[in-house]
Design an enzyme around this catalytic site. Structure first.
Site, PDB file in Angstrom:
ATOM      1  N   HIS A  71       0.801  -1.218   0.000  1.00  0.00           N
ATOM      2  CA  HIS A  71       0.000   0.000   0.000  1.00  0.00           C
ATOM      3  C   HIS A  71       0.838   1.274   0.000  1.00  0.00           C
ATOM      4  O   HIS A  71       0.297   2.365   0.214  1.00  0.00           O
ATOM      5  CB  HIS A  71      -0.961   0.000   1.190  1.00  0.00           C
ATOM      6  CG  HIS A  71      -2.173  -0.830   0.946  1.00  0.00           C
ATOM      7  ND1 HIS A  71      -2.250  -2.147   1.336  1.00  0.00           N
ATOM      8  CD2 HIS A  71      -3.346  -0.561   0.320  1.00  0.00           C
ATOM      9  CE1 HIS A  71      -3.429  -2.642   0.983  1.00  0.00           C
ATOM     10  NE2 HIS A  71      -4.107  -1.705   0.371  1.00  0.00           N
TER      11      HIS A  71
ATOM     12  N   ASP B 190      -7.390   4.891   8.963  1.00  0.00           N
ATOM     13  CA  ASP B 190      -8.751   4.870   8.420  1.00  0.00           C
ATOM     14  C   ASP B 190      -9.046   3.560   7.683  1.00  0.00           C
ATOM     15  O   ASP B 190     -10.205   3.181   7.550  1.00  0.00           O
ATOM     16  CB  ASP B 190      -8.957   6.038   7.457  1.00  0.00           C
ATOM     17  CG  ASP B 190      -9.088   7.367   8.191  1.00  0.00           C
ATOM     18  OD1 ASP B 190      -9.602   7.369   9.319  1.00  0.00           O
ATOM     19  OD2 ASP B 190      -8.677   8.403   7.635  1.00  0.00           O
TER      20      ASP B 190
ATOM     21  N   GLU C 134     -12.258  13.988  12.684  1.00  0.00           N
ATOM     22  CA  GLU C 134     -11.633  14.178  11.380  1.00  0.00           C
ATOM     23  C   GLU C 134     -12.409  15.243  10.629  1.00  0.00           C
ATOM     24  O   GLU C 134     -13.436  15.740  11.096  1.00  0.00           O
ATOM     25  CB  GLU C 134     -11.592  12.878  10.564  1.00  0.00           C
ATOM     26  CG  GLU C 134     -10.519  11.908  11.005  1.00  0.00           C
ATOM     27  CD  GLU C 134     -10.180  10.859   9.956  1.00  0.00           C
ATOM     28  OE1 GLU C 134     -10.615  11.021   8.782  1.00  0.00           O
ATOM     29  OE2 GLU C 134      -9.485   9.871  10.282  1.00  0.00           O
TER      30      GLU C 134
END
Length: 559
Positions: free
Chosen positions: A127, A192, A303
């Site tokens: 990732h 997240d 957030e």
């Protein structure tokens, strides 16, 4: 071949041999390589080998290692050439699938002691976005082969009864969550997206809406098992080998490979009240966010993100409510500009709190200055909230729009004193374009980041800094849509704006040593010292482009 026989063969062929005193150090694989070099007329004293010779000698070297069942692939390396960004494709010499930490230590130690140009990159699920987990003509260690989670709900003597979970470097955070929830526990800080490896996020930081309270994931680690660049397996903690512990956390893989981590746990809530609220004014949006992360009884998660003032389901206001039908153009204030700001918060609660949760949340929202008609709420389980992006992943993957497309992402840390200027110079301009993907903006408390960690955050007096994440996706060609090269140019322009604002890149990749020195600032000298201490040959994480592999010439005697 016995030593005497080997030397006799060497005398008849005229090759150079390793002295008997050095053979135990470099291994007899070196002698085999020297034979091969002599047969193809390559001088042993040459400092550079041709690519074909490098591949042949490195393959022989790797095949000679005594591994405990580790799988070694020279041909099936395609996956290791790609990552989430789809921006860089570097071919490794080999991919290894370790059976245990001993295999990782063996291969790291052998490469560190060798004369080759091999480097090593630890790869989870790939990732990274700019080739950070790739190793051109090197060795990629596939860390997802290393799995094993152990939850200790009562802790142990060392942790004085505090609960923790131990996970291997290749374990996924979502699996850590599932295992911990079986005991009514969970880690305190998250990213997240949970389908990431433990070793991968701890080598960076691990940031999400809980970080304002608990710090990043790396601030909640109790102990690590690390294989250093010397091939040494070391257990480290804040009190045991602390230099390695703090260097490795946020160290971009430069000092060691995280093979196991002990992570602090807390009691897990059952459910969360999930709230989103829209603002038209950035100053009010900023004030409320900073108020919430400094309040005595704050929300559990804070957030924010930016959306365009249109109905686009990808990046417009229709993406804000939990049900798209809950919003319409008539609800948007007439004075709203081209972009809107969305505050996103949660409050955890248990079944026993069900009768009071409405009142509690309303009282917490009361001081805030969002548009009251643009408030949206829902309730969900704690697990479903934390794993909220997985459903999106499944949907987009089925349409070829998840890991099949480029992601020219840019993540920044911006000092609070610069964030309003950043809004004027960047956010209000870039969101007027066709911005396909989330744009996150939310504050963090610097005091929650241990100064001994390797990760670089904005320097200066600001206690608060913001993470600003441009999570753009290069969708299939659309008429008039931005090209990938245009998106990358946008990133470069944003970085130029950031220079005088004292910003830092998160998940960074820089072009040269000067830029890396500027990135780490006051931490640079210690970063270099730690590299020399724990990975003196600079074989680890070459994709970060910080250090170059250091070669060592082995003394040889000619016959």
């Amino acid at each position: 071949m016995a030593d005497t026989q080997f030397r006799q063969h060497a005398a008849t062929t005229g090759i150079m041999v390793v002295t008997r005193s050095l053979a135990p150090v470099v291994g007899w694989w070196t002698c085999v390589i020297l034979i091969l070099l002599s047969q193809i007329n390559v001088a042993c004293s040459s400092s550079h080998l041709t690519p074909s010779v490098i591949a042949a000698t490195d393959r022989m070297f790797l095949e000679s290692l005594a591994l405990q069942g580790m799988q070694l692939s020279f041909d099936n390396t395609t996956a290791a050439t790609k990552d989430w960004g789809k921006l860089r494709h570097l071919e490794p010499a080999a991919v290894v699938y370790p059976r245990g930490v001993e295999d990782i230590a063996t291969i790291v130690q052998a490469v560190a002691r060798s004369e080759s140009d091999l480097t090593i990159a630890a790869r989870g699920l790939g990732h990274s976005t700019n080739g950070q987990a790739q190793a051109h003509n090197g060795v990629v260690i596939q860390m997802t082969a290393m799995r094993g989670i152990r939850v200790m709900p009562l802790g142990d003597g060392a942790s004085k009864g505090a609960p923790f979970v131990e996970a291997m470097g290749g374990d996924l955070w979502v699996d850590v969550l599932k295992a911990s929830l079986e005991f009514g526990l969970a880690p305190k800080s998250w990213t997240d997206y949970l389908h990431l490896t433990i070793g991968g996020t701890l080598s960076n930081a691990g940031v999400s809406g809980q970080s304002f309270r608990h710090g990043p994931e790396i601030s909640n680690v109790l102990q690590l098992e690390v294989v250093t660049g010397k091939g040494e397996t070391v257990d480290c903690s804040p009190t045991q080998h602390p230099e390695l512990f703090f260097a490795t956390l946020g160290g971009l893989g430069q000092f060691g490979i995280i093979t196991k981590a002990r992570i602090a746990l807390e009691k897990a809530p059952q459910r969360v009240r999930w709230v989103r609220a829209l603002y038209t004014d950035f100053a009010a949006f900023r004030r409320d966010q900073e108020f919430l992360i400094s309040a005595i009884s704050p929300f559990d998660y804070v957030e924010g993100f930016v959306v365009a003032n249109n109905a686009n389901p990808i990046n417009g206001w229709s993406s804000v409510p939990f049900e798209a039908s809950d919003i319409s153009e008539a609800m948007i204030p007439g004075h709203a500009g081209p972009i809107l700001y969305c505050l996103e918060v949660t409050k955890a609660y248990s079944a026993a709190d069900l009768h009071t949760i409405d009142e509690v949340v309303e009282s917490m929202l009361a001081p805030l200055n969002f548009h009251r008609e643009l408030l949206f709420k829902t309730d969900t389980s704690y697990f479903k909230f934390l794993d909220r992006l997985h459903e999106t992943e499944v949907q987009l993957s089925s349409r070829g729009l998840w890991d099949q497309i480029p992601h020219p992402w840019l993540n920044l840390f911006v000092p609070a004193s610069s964030i309003e200027r950043f809004d004027m110079l960047v956010l209000k301009k870039i969101m007027t374009q066709d911005f396909s993907g989330p744009l996150l903006v939310y504050p963090l408390n610097k005091s929650k980041w241990d100064k001994r960690l390797s990760v670089a955050v904005p320097e200066g007096p600001d206690e608060i800094f913001y993470i600003v994440a441009f999570l753009r996706n290069k969708l299939p060609e659309l008429d008039g849509g931005p090209t990938l090269s245009t998106m990358l140019e946008d990133n470069d322009n944003i970085l130029r704006v950031c220079e005088p604002l004292r910003c830092k890149q998160y998940l960074p990749r820089h072009q040269d040593r000067i830029q890396w020195k500027r990135h780490f600032g006051s931490k640079w000298d210690l970063f270099v010292q730690n590299k020399q201490m724990f990975d003196p040959r600079a074989i680890l994480s070459p994709g970060q482009n910080i250090f170059s592999r250091r070669r060592r010439l082995v003394q040889v005697d000619s016959v």
